[in-house]
Design a protein around this motif. Sequence first.
Motif, short mmCIF file in Angstrom:
data_model
loop_
_atom_site.label_atom_id
_atom_site.label_comp_id
_atom_site.label_asym_id
_atom_site.label_seq_id
_atom_site.Cartn_x
_atom_site.Cartn_y
_atom_site.Cartn_z
N PHE A 160 0.83 -1.20 0.00
CA PHE A 160 0.00 0.00 0.00
C PHE A 160 0.86 1.25 0.00
O PHE A 160 2.05 1.20 0.33
CB PHE A 160 -0.91 0.03 1.25
N PHE A 161 0.24 2.38 -0.34
CA PHE A 161 0.88 3.68 -0.21
C PHE A 161 -0.15 4.66 0.32
O PHE A 161 -1.36 4.39 0.28
CB PHE A 161 1.47 4.15 -1.55
N LEU A 162 0.30 5.78 0.85
CA LEU A 162 -0.60 6.81 1.39
C LEU A 162 -0.69 7.98 0.44
O LEU A 162 0.30 8.35 -0.20
CB LEU A 162 -0.08 7.32 2.73
N CYS A 163 -1.87 8.57 0.37
CA CYS A 163 -2.04 9.80 -0.39
C CYS A 163 -2.96 10.74 0.40
O CYS A 163 -3.84 10.29 1.12
CB CYS A 163 -2.59 9.53 -1.78
N ASN A 164 -2.72 12.03 0.25
CA ASN A 164 -3.53 13.05 0.90
C ASN A 164 -4.78 13.29 0.06
O ASN A 164 -4.69 13.49 -1.15
CB ASN A 164 -2.71 14.34 1.02
N SER A 165 -5.95 13.28 0.68
CA SER A 165 -7.20 13.43 -0.06
C SER A 165 -7.27 14.77 -0.80
O SER A 165 -7.92 14.87 -1.84
CB SER A 165 -8.40 13.30 0.88
N GLU A 166 -6.59 15.78 -0.29
CA GLU A 166 -6.64 17.10 -0.93
C GLU A 166 -5.80 17.18 -2.20
O GLU A 166 -5.93 18.14 -2.96
CB GLU A 166 -6.20 18.18 0.06
N VAL B 30 2.50 10.07 -0.50
CA VAL B 30 3.06 10.81 0.63
C VAL B 30 4.38 10.12 0.96
O VAL B 30 4.40 8.91 1.19
CB VAL B 30 2.11 10.79 1.85
N PRO B 31 5.50 10.87 0.96
CA PRO B 31 6.80 10.25 1.28
C PRO B 31 6.80 9.62 2.67
O PRO B 31 6.15 10.12 3.59
CB PRO B 31 7.78 11.42 1.21
N ASP B 32 7.54 8.53 2.82
CA ASP B 32 7.59 7.80 4.10
C ASP B 32 8.01 8.67 5.28
O ASP B 32 7.54 8.48 6.40
CB ASP B 32 8.55 6.62 4.00
N ASP B 33 8.90 9.63 5.04
CA ASP B 33 9.40 10.45 6.15
C ASP B 33 8.53 11.67 6.44
O ASP B 33 8.79 12.41 7.39
CB ASP B 33 10.84 10.89 5.88
N GLU B 34 7.46 11.86 5.68
CA GLU B 34 6.60 13.03 5.89
C GLU B 34 5.66 12.80 7.07
O GLU B 34 5.04 11.75 7.19
CB GLU B 34 5.78 13.32 4.64
N GLU B 35 5.57 13.81 7.93
CA GLU B 35 4.66 13.74 9.06
C GLU B 35 3.25 14.06 8.57
O GLU B 35 3.04 15.06 7.89
CB GLU B 35 5.09 14.72 10.15
N LEU B 36 2.31 13.21 8.92
CA LEU B 36 0.92 13.42 8.52
C LEU B 36 0.33 14.57 9.32
O LEU B 36 0.62 14.73 10.51
CB LEU B 36 0.12 12.14 8.72
N GLN B 37 -0.50 15.37 8.66
CA GLN B 37 -1.03 16.58 9.26
C GLN B 37 -2.35 16.34 9.98
O GLN B 37 -3.26 15.71 9.42
CB GLN B 37 -1.22 17.65 8.18
N VAL B 38 -2.45 16.87 11.19
CA VAL B 38 -3.70 16.80 11.96
C VAL B 38 -4.80 17.50 11.18
O VAL B 38 -4.58 18.54 10.56
CB VAL B 38 -3.50 17.46 13.34
N GLY B 39 -5.97 16.90 11.17
CA GLY B 39 -7.11 17.48 10.46
C GLY B 39 -7.23 17.03 9.02
O GLY B 39 -8.22 17.31 8.36
N GLN B 40 -6.22 16.33 8.52
CA GLN B 40 -6.22 15.86 7.14
C GLN B 40 -6.73 14.43 7.06
O GLN B 40 -6.59 13.66 8.01
CB GLN B 40 -4.82 15.91 6.54
N ILE B 41 -7.28 14.10 5.92
CA ILE B 41 -7.72 12.73 5.64
C ILE B 41 -6.79 12.16 4.58
O ILE B 41 -6.56 12.78 3.54
CB ILE B 41 -9.17 12.69 5.16
N TYR B 42 -6.26 10.98 4.87
CA TYR B 42 -5.37 10.29 3.95
C TYR B 42 -6.02 8.97 3.54
O TYR B 42 -6.79 8.39 4.30
CB TYR B 42 -4.02 10.01 4.62
#
Length: 156
Positions: free
Chosen positions: A56-62, A73-85
């Motif tokens: 699997f991989f992650l993507c930002n809904s926006e 979304v790069p592995d080292d990127e911190e996911l943002q509060v309030g966002q849906i991935y």
Amino acid sequence: MGMCASIQSTKKRGTMLITNGPSSTVKVVHSVEGNLQEFRHPITAGHVLAEHPNTFFLCNSEEMLIDSHVPHVPDDEELQVGQIYFLMPISMANHPLSLQELCVLATLASSALEKAAEMKKKEKTVSFSDRRKTKCNRNARRSPKVDFQLALKKLD
């Protein structure tokens, strides 16, 4: 009163934006199973993906666009509060998303958010009848002990 999810798309860019009001969590929607994970603390994409190595991989809904490849979304990127991935299968990595696929993902996210809101509501709310049952059970446990010797003497 509860969470509200809406989907907006712009004709210019064809983006999908899912909003659900103020949030203090990072939300990850599993695009295959439809379940939702919420993280209250800072977390990287790599940490989420560690549970799904190379599948699997992650993507930002926006950042999802119609007829465009899904940005990872790069592995080292911190996911943002309030966002849906979205947790997407690798098979979707080089596949441009159609409007229909984006709508399916938006519906999936909306359903997952609704289920999560219902679960939170159930956890926080105890119905009147449940409180009444609990009170009755407490009273039953507090009933005086029966003196069987005295009861036997009265029967004689």
